[in-house]
Design a protein around this motif. Structure first.
Motif, short mmCIF file in Angstrom:
data_model
loop_
_atom_site.label_atom_id
_atom_site.label_comp_id
_atom_site.label_asym_id
_atom_site.label_seq_id
_atom_site.Cartn_x
_atom_site.Cartn_y
_atom_site.Cartn_z
N LEU A 108 2.47 6.87 -40.31
CA LEU A 108 3.60 6.88 -39.38
C LEU A 108 4.86 6.34 -40.06
N CYS A 109 4.71 5.31 -40.88
CA CYS A 109 5.85 4.77 -41.62
C CYS A 109 6.41 5.81 -42.60
N ASP A 110 5.51 6.55 -43.25
CA ASP A 110 5.95 7.59 -44.20
C ASP A 110 6.65 8.74 -43.48
N GLU A 111 6.12 9.13 -42.34
CA GLU A 111 6.66 10.28 -41.61
C GLU A 111 7.94 9.95 -40.85
N TYR A 112 8.07 8.72 -40.38
CA TYR A 112 9.21 8.30 -39.54
C TYR A 112 9.90 7.04 -40.08
N PRO A 113 10.34 7.05 -41.35
CA PRO A 113 10.87 5.80 -41.93
C PRO A 113 12.11 5.25 -41.23
N GLN A 114 12.89 6.10 -40.62
CA GLN A 114 14.11 5.64 -39.95
C GLN A 114 13.86 5.18 -38.52
N GLN A 115 12.68 5.48 -37.98
CA GLN A 115 12.40 5.18 -36.58
C GLN A 115 11.53 3.94 -36.37
N VAL A 116 10.75 3.57 -37.39
CA VAL A 116 9.81 2.47 -37.19
C VAL A 116 10.39 1.13 -37.64
N ARG A 117 9.97 0.09 -36.92
CA ARG A 117 10.26 -1.29 -37.28
C ARG A 117 8.91 -1.97 -37.49
N VAL A 118 8.74 -2.60 -38.61
CA VAL A 118 7.45 -3.20 -38.96
C VAL A 118 7.47 -4.70 -38.66
N ILE B 154 10.30 -8.35 -20.54
CA ILE B 154 11.59 -8.76 -21.09
C ILE B 154 11.52 -8.50 -22.60
N PRO B 155 12.67 -8.32 -23.27
CA PRO B 155 12.63 -8.19 -24.73
C PRO B 155 12.07 -9.46 -25.36
N ILE B 156 11.22 -9.28 -26.36
CA ILE B 156 10.65 -10.42 -27.09
C ILE B 156 10.79 -10.15 -28.58
N THR B 157 10.83 -11.21 -29.36
CA THR B 157 10.94 -11.06 -30.81
C THR B 157 9.72 -11.68 -31.46
N ILE B 158 9.02 -10.85 -32.24
CA ILE B 158 7.82 -11.28 -32.95
C ILE B 158 7.91 -10.76 -34.38
N GLY B 159 7.69 -11.63 -35.34
CA GLY B 159 7.67 -11.20 -36.73
C GLY B 159 8.92 -10.48 -37.18
N GLY B 160 10.08 -10.94 -36.69
CA GLY B 160 11.35 -10.36 -37.10
C GLY B 160 11.74 -9.08 -36.39
N VAL B 161 10.96 -8.67 -35.41
CA VAL B 161 11.24 -7.42 -34.69
C VAL B 161 11.38 -7.72 -33.20
#
Length: 171
Positions: A15-25, A136-143
């Protein structure tokens, strides 16, 4: 997206390879505890700290193939999910539960048909004070993850996308 009789597996590197601009790791930190080794679906978020009251409420609701992402503040002082709540979540149709905190009853979790990931195991349960927030929005591991976004997790890691991603492997 949720089909009860079909188990869909996702491979996060693909998924990271196919959608590099869309994913946040999300930064690597999670261990696998559930029977399912991968999951993908819409996110419901919970923010709580050493109180699993909202987790208990949500796993009783219809999951419809969604994923519960629990921000437990990274606490390793108690477990926010155990066998009873995980089994309830599986029975309610949740596909996965990712806990930024701890789980317990790990030998039983391994047989529950959910993708369950957490930081670690801890034998002590959390307290229930009725605290915590849902969706609610949450932040985990920089995302930062917002409710309604899409999460994909396997043994390689956890990724998030604003839109659903393709490429499932049906087994």
């Amino acid at each position: 997206m949720f089909e009860e009789d079909t188990i869909v597996e996702y491979v996060t590197p693909d998924l990271c390879d196919e959608y590099p601009q869309q994913v946040r790791v999300i930064s690597p930190m999670f261990q696998q505890f559930g029977k399912r080794r991968s999951v993908g679906g819409e996110v419901v978020t919970i923010k709580c700290f050493e109180d699993n009251s909202r987790v208990k409420e949500q796993v009783a609701e219809s999951g419809a193939g969604r994923i519960l992402l629990v921000d437990g503040g990274g606490s390793k002082r108690c477990a926010l999910l155990g066998d009873l709540l995980a089994a309830k979540g599986a029975d309610s149709g949740w596909a996965g539960i990712i806990v930024y905190g701890c789980v317990r009853d790990v030998d039983i979790l391994a047989d529950i048909d959910l993708c369950i990931q957490a930081l670690a195991s801890h034998p002590q349960k959390s307290t229930r004070r009725g605290e915590g927030q849902v969706n609610i929005p949450i932040t985990i591991g920089g995302v930062t993850v917002s409710p309604g976004e899409f999460l994909y997790a396997d043994n390689n890691g956890v990724i998030v996308s604003a839109e659903p991603l393709a490429m499932p492997l049906e087994s």
